[in-house]
Design a protein around this motif. Sequence first.
Motif, PDB file in Angstrom:
ATOM      1  N   ASP A  31     -19.969  46.469  36.952  1.00 46.68           N
ATOM      2  CA  ASP A  31     -19.392  47.810  36.909  1.00 46.68           C
ATOM      3  C   ASP A  31     -18.146  47.853  37.786  1.00 46.68           C
ATOM      4  O   ASP A  31     -18.219  48.205  38.960  1.00 46.68           O
ATOM      5  N   GLY A  32     -17.022  47.457  37.227  1.00 48.43           N
ATOM      6  CA  GLY A  32     -15.767  47.511  37.976  1.00 48.43           C
ATOM      7  C   GLY A  32     -15.692  46.458  39.060  1.00 48.43           C
ATOM      8  O   GLY A  32     -15.314  45.325  38.808  1.00 48.43           O
ATOM      9  N   ASP A  33     -16.072  46.826  40.279  1.00 48.35           N
ATOM     10  CA  ASP A  33     -15.949  45.909  41.410  1.00 48.35           C
ATOM     11  C   ASP A  33     -17.284  45.397  41.930  1.00 48.35           C
ATOM     12  O   ASP A  33     -17.334  44.729  42.939  1.00 48.35           O
ATOM     13  N   ARG A  34     -18.387  45.730  41.258  1.00 48.46           N
ATOM     14  CA  ARG A  34     -19.690  45.293  41.758  1.00 48.46           C
ATOM     15  C   ARG A  34     -20.679  45.044  40.625  1.00 48.46           C
ATOM     16  O   ARG A  34     -20.525  45.564  39.535  1.00 48.46           O
ATOM     17  N   TYR A  35     -21.674  44.231  40.935  1.00 51.98           N
ATOM     18  CA  TYR A  35     -22.782  44.017  40.013  1.00 51.98           C
ATOM     19  C   TYR A  35     -23.820  45.100  40.258  1.00 51.98           C
ATOM     20  O   TYR A  35     -24.105  45.455  41.402  1.00 51.98           O
ATOM     21  N   VAL A  73     -19.192  38.551  45.944  1.00 49.51           N
ATOM     22  CA  VAL A  73     -19.132  39.758  45.119  1.00 49.51           C
ATOM     23  C   VAL A  73     -19.887  40.873  45.843  1.00 49.51           C
ATOM     24  O   VAL A  73     -20.493  40.656  46.891  1.00 49.51           O
ATOM     25  N   ARG A  74     -19.852  42.061  45.270  1.00 47.78           N
ATOM     26  CA  ARG A  74     -20.608  43.197  45.791  1.00 47.78           C
ATOM     27  C   ARG A  74     -21.738  43.491  44.818  1.00 47.78           C
ATOM     28  O   ARG A  74     -21.630  43.227  43.629  1.00 47.78           O
TER      29      ARG A  74
END
Length: 81
Positions: A31-35, A73-74
């Motif tokens: 989702d954009g910048d994170r899992y 990642v986030r």
Amino acid sequence: MPDTMMGELVEYLAKALVEHPEDVQVSESFDGDRYLIRLNVHEDDWGKVIGKAGRTANALRTLAKVAAVREDVRVSLEIGD
């Protein structure tokens, strides 16, 4: 079936906690910048996954975040529907 190490870790830990490991479902999305990892378990196992005062759920979230750091990642973990 989880795609990342984070999802595999959450699935492994959840299956170890519950009485109905065959009903553990882990899904992942980016989702954009994170899992976003979503965990669903059998309704009889909700208390075991959430834990007293949410401590088990918070521990699962913390471990998922540690795995996310290793993958650079986030991540966020949602438990339930």
